[in-house]
Enzyme design. Structure first.
Site, PDB file in Angstrom:
ATOM      1  N   LYS A 175       0.883  -1.178   0.000  1.00  0.00           N
ATOM      2  CA  LYS A 175       0.000   0.000   0.000  1.00  0.00           C
ATOM      3  C   LYS A 175       0.917   1.224   0.000  1.00  0.00           C
ATOM      4  CE  LYS A 175      -1.902   3.034   1.933  1.00  0.00           C
ATOM      5  NZ  LYS A 175      -1.646   4.448   1.549  1.00  0.00           N
ATOM      6  N   GLU A 250       9.775   1.604  10.295  1.00  0.00           N
ATOM      7  CA  GLU A 250      10.874   2.523   9.943  1.00  0.00           C
ATOM      8  C   GLU A 250      10.297   3.927  10.031  1.00  0.00           C
ATOM      9  OE1 GLU A 250      13.950   2.009   9.359  1.00  0.00           O
ATOM     10  OE2 GLU A 250      14.068  -0.141   8.973  1.00  0.00           O
ATOM     11  N   CYS A 284      14.166  10.636   5.964  1.00  0.00           N
ATOM     12  CA  CYS A 284      14.107  10.264   7.374  1.00  0.00           C
ATOM     13  C   CYS A 284      15.459  10.468   8.041  1.00  0.00           C
ATOM     14  CB  CYS A 284      13.665   8.817   7.492  1.00  0.00           C
ATOM     15  SG  CYS A 284      14.670   7.697   6.513  1.00  0.00           S
ATOM     16  N   GLU A 385      10.608  16.615  14.231  1.00  0.00           N
ATOM     17  CA  GLU A 385      11.006  16.367  12.843  1.00  0.00           C
ATOM     18  C   GLU A 385      10.277  17.348  11.919  1.00  0.00           C
ATOM     19  OE1 GLU A 385       9.536  12.855  10.749  1.00  0.00           O
ATOM     20  OE2 GLU A 385      11.572  12.480  10.031  1.00  0.00           O
TER      21      GLU A 385
HETATM   22  P1  NAD Z   1       2.757   8.961   6.894  1.00  0.00           P
HETATM   23  O1  NAD Z   1       2.946   8.306   8.217  1.00  0.00           O
HETATM   24  O2  NAD Z   1       1.836  10.108   6.804  1.00  0.00           O
HETATM   25  O3  NAD Z   1       2.251   7.905   5.806  1.00  0.00           O
HETATM   26  C1  NAD Z   1       2.977   6.736   5.510  1.00  0.00           C
HETATM   27  C2  NAD Z   1       2.034   5.681   4.954  1.00  0.00           C
HETATM   28  O4  NAD Z   1       1.114   5.297   5.963  1.00  0.00           O
HETATM   29  C3  NAD Z   1       1.196   6.129   3.756  1.00  0.00           C
HETATM   30  O5  NAD Z   1       1.099   5.072   2.826  1.00  0.00           O
HETATM   31  C4  NAD Z   1      -0.155   6.403   4.387  1.00  0.00           C
HETATM   32  O6  NAD Z   1      -1.240   6.272   3.489  1.00  0.00           O
HETATM   33  C5  NAD Z   1      -0.199   5.320   5.444  1.00  0.00           C
HETATM   34  N1  NAD Z   1      -1.120   5.562   6.560  1.00  0.00           N
HETATM   35  C6  NAD Z   1      -1.462   6.746   7.118  1.00  0.00           C
HETATM   36  N2  NAD Z   1      -2.343   6.555   8.119  1.00  0.00           N
HETATM   37  C7  NAD Z   1      -2.559   5.222   8.205  1.00  0.00           C
HETATM   38  C8  NAD Z   1      -3.361   4.399   9.036  1.00  0.00           C
HETATM   39  N3  NAD Z   1      -4.139   4.904  10.005  1.00  0.00           N
HETATM   40  N4  NAD Z   1      -3.341   3.071   8.848  1.00  0.00           N
HETATM   41  C9  NAD Z   1      -2.570   2.536   7.890  1.00  0.00           C
HETATM   42  N5  NAD Z   1      -1.796   3.249   7.059  1.00  0.00           N
HETATM   43  C10 NAD Z   1      -1.775   4.589   7.222  1.00  0.00           C
HETATM   44  O7  NAD Z   1       4.237   9.355   6.422  1.00  0.00           O
HETATM   45  P2  NAD Z   1       4.658  10.174   5.118  1.00  0.00           P
HETATM   46  O8  NAD Z   1       4.273  11.596   5.315  1.00  0.00           O
HETATM   47  O9  NAD Z   1       4.203   9.448   3.907  1.00  0.00           O
HETATM   48  O10 NAD Z   1       6.251  10.037   5.180  1.00  0.00           O
HETATM   49  C11 NAD Z   1       7.063  10.880   5.908  1.00  0.00           C
HETATM   50  C12 NAD Z   1       7.515  10.212   7.195  1.00  0.00           C
HETATM   51  O11 NAD Z   1       8.138   8.970   6.901  1.00  0.00           O
HETATM   52  C13 NAD Z   1       8.554  11.009   7.952  1.00  0.00           C
HETATM   53  O12 NAD Z   1       8.263  11.002   9.319  1.00  0.00           O
HETATM   54  C14 NAD Z   1       9.849  10.261   7.697  1.00  0.00           C
HETATM   55  O13 NAD Z   1      10.842  10.433   8.654  1.00  0.00           O
HETATM   56  C15 NAD Z   1       9.367   8.849   7.594  1.00  0.00           C
HETATM   57  N6  NAD Z   1      10.311   8.038   6.843  1.00  0.00           N
HETATM   58  C16 NAD Z   1      11.034   7.066   7.481  1.00  0.00           C
HETATM   59  C17 NAD Z   1      11.983   6.314   6.776  1.00  0.00           C
HETATM   60  C18 NAD Z   1      12.804   5.241   7.449  1.00  0.00           C
HETATM   61  O14 NAD Z   1      13.282   4.356   6.765  1.00  0.00           O
HETATM   62  N7  NAD Z   1      13.006   5.283   8.754  1.00  0.00           N
HETATM   63  C19 NAD Z   1      12.173   6.549   5.430  1.00  0.00           C
HETATM   64  C20 NAD Z   1      11.417   7.549   4.818  1.00  0.00           C
HETATM   65  C21 NAD Z   1      10.479   8.267   5.524  1.00  0.00           C
END
Ligand code: NAD
Length: 493
Positions: A175, A250, A284, A385
């Site tokens: 997803k 992650e 991230c 962040e």
């Molecule tokens: P997000 O948490 O808003 O969304 C990530 C994913 O989760 C999306 O596919 C979204 O549709 C899904 N999602 C959201 N709510 C959900 C729910 N209630 N149930 C199931 N799925 C749900 O994050 P984002 O804005 O897409 O990405 C940015 C974040 O990701 C930053 O905090 C960044 O640090 C982190 N990130 C971490 C890594 C790592 O490897 N540690 C890498 C890249 C990004």
């Protein structure tokens, strides 16, 4: 404008509710594709396809060397289609083509590396203390894996998660983020071409709270592997606990880049700038807290400002662009908010500090690469962040001071240390609580090297041999060859 469908059981499947979502090109600020707005019914179709593939059909019977052969074919197809997939990612998330091209060309390594592990998943024979027993362990695939990914590097996260899961013998439902799903929908077509049986790979798209949440609750899902924000990660962790699903997370970071006065200052300045301005800070592992020794703070800050001023904003497709747009409108607003908060809290802005309004930029959302100095560890800009090109500079006196400030965070994803003192590099690497430590380098990743976070930055590791354990369950088998009946059946053997 191309309209995409889900990919379920090897077929393109329209969303059951007949709704699609616009996918927006953040550089132009225009919709350029449409993706399905999936719901619980679509989630069920995808999970049941993955469950059937896991339990019946050719995948369940396939020997691991054959699994590896399919993965290597997929790696070759990714290599062949790298440019196309990279361009799609740029259209969807606005990151630089030079960065996404580099990522796409590097990704086949994950598929080949884990293909190499697929037929080396071994159990053990135990030297057991109980007489007349033969005991061994089996490493079995955990089951159907749901992979939920973020928008900043969609296919890199697919490679990190799915190469290990598929090598372990699992099936997957991916997803991707609703902000950048197209590359994953195009990628999954390659799995069909590579010859994977139907149902091994499935991709469904839509909003997290709708289809994402339905996937987490589905009883046939064994494991959730997630990349995204710590707020969403915490929600998923709690929700998955209700049905006792395995979870890898992650999450975000507030990584310190620690610069000592004995380092190569030019190399450190380049590393610090790349750590915070590359990918418009939307990574991230952004080194968003610069801890710099007080003796060189003024001089080093000036160096960073001069380097920051050379950053060219513009079209992410062009090779000479350094800073692209912010990917999403909410993210753009959030970055501008943090710039305002930092000023209100008393941080001193020495570069940027607001929206970018250069005449050559079209409708997309651009911000100025920004540096705040005189930041104190208590300020929100030092704790939270931002996920944008915003650097906070904090001074420190000595090693103990640097360790105290660096570890004063809920996060623990990564850290950079800049020094020529070898002893110091070992001491600091041991003392900093983070999943990855870079000494005299920053933002280096490899398929061979485990990656993941401590504290609020996550649970579990991706990449490297350890990552395959995230997708395996250990089963213990006891076989008795004692023909005598135990004298007392009412006690433990
Ligand atoms: P997000 O948490 O808003 O969304 C990530 C994913 O989760 C999306 O596919 C979204 O549709 C899904 N999602 C959201 N709510 C959900 C729910 N209630 N149930 C199931 N799925 C749900 O994050 P984002 O804005 O897409 O990405 C940015 C974040 O990701 C930053 O905090 C960044 O640090 C982190 N990130 C971490 C890594 C790592 O490897 N540690 C890498 C890249 C990004």
């Amino acid at each position: 404008m191309k309209k995409y469908n889900h990919f379920i059981n090897g077929q393109d499947v329209a969303p059951t509710n007949g709704n699609w979502i616009d996918s927006v090109d953040p550089y132009r600020g225009e919709a350029w594709a449409q993706i399905p707005q999936g719901n619980a019914a679509d989630a069920d179709l995808a999970v049941m396809a993955a469950h059937r593939a896991m339990t019946e059909g050719p995948w369940a019977q396939m020997n691991p060397s054959e699994r590896a052969r399919l993965m290597i074919r997929l790696a070759d197809l990714i290599e062949k289609n790298a440019e196309h997939l990279a361009e799609i990612e740029v259209r969807d998330n606005g990151k630089l083509l030079t960065e996404m091209r580099g990522q796409l060309n590097y990704q086949p390594n994950w598929w080949r590396y884990f293909a190499g592990l697929a037929d080396k998943i071994e159990g053990s024979v135990m030297p057991i203390d109980k007489p007349q027993h033969f005991t061994y362990t089996r490493q079995e695939p955990v089951g159907v894996v749901v992979a939920i990914t973020a928008w900043n590097s969609p296919l890199l996260f697919v490679a990190w998660k799915c190469a290990a899961a598929i090598a372990a013998g699992c099936t997957v439902v991916i997803k991707p983020s609703e902000f950048a799903s197209v590359s994953t929908l195009e990628f999954v077509q390659l799995t069909r071409e590579a010859g994977f049986p139907d149902g091994v790979f499935n991709v469904v798209t839509g909003y997290g709270a709708e289809i994402g949440s339905a996937l987490i609750d589905h009883p046939q899902v064994a494991k959730i592997t997630f990349t995204g924000s710590d707020a969403t990660g915490a929600l998923i962790y709690a929700q998955a606990a209700k049905s006792m699903k395995r979870v890898s997370l992650e999450l975000g970071g507030k990584s310190p880049n620690i610069v000592f006065d004995d380092c190569n200052l030019d190399a450190a300045a380049s590393g610090v700038i790349s750590g915070i301005f590359a990918a418009t800070g939307q990574t991230c592992i952004a080194g968003s807290r610069l801890l710099v020794q007080n003796s060189i703070k003024a001089q080093f800050t000036e160096k960073l400002v001069q380097l920051g001023l050379t950053a060219r904003k513009g079209d992410p497709m062009k090779p000479d662009t350094n800073i692209g747009p912010v990917t999403t409108q909410p993210q753009y607003e959030k970055i501008l908010d943090y710039m305002r908060i930092a000023k209100q809290e008393g941080a001193r802005c020495v570069l940027g500090g607001g929206p970018a309004t250069d005449a050559n930029l079209p409708g997309g959302q651009f911000v100025e690469p920004t540096i705040f100095t005189d930041v104190t560890p208590e300020m929100r800009i030092a704790k939270e962040e931002v996920f944008g090109p915003v650097l906070s500079i904090i001074g420190f006196e000595d090693e103990a001071d640097a360790i105290r400030i660096a570890n004063d965070t809920i996060y623990g994803l990564a850290a950079g240390i800049w020094t020529k003192d070898m002893g110091r590099s070992f001491r600091m690497s041991a003392a900093i609580k983070a999943g990855t430590i870079w000494v005299n380098t920053y933002r280096a990743i490899s398929y061979m090297m485990p990656f993941g976070g401590m504290k609020h930055s996550g649970i579990g590791r991706e990449s490297g041999i350890v990552a395959i354990q995230e997708y395996l369950e250990t089963k213990s088998v006891w076989i008795s060859y004692d023909d005598n009946v135990p004298s007392n059946p009412f006690v433990m053997r």
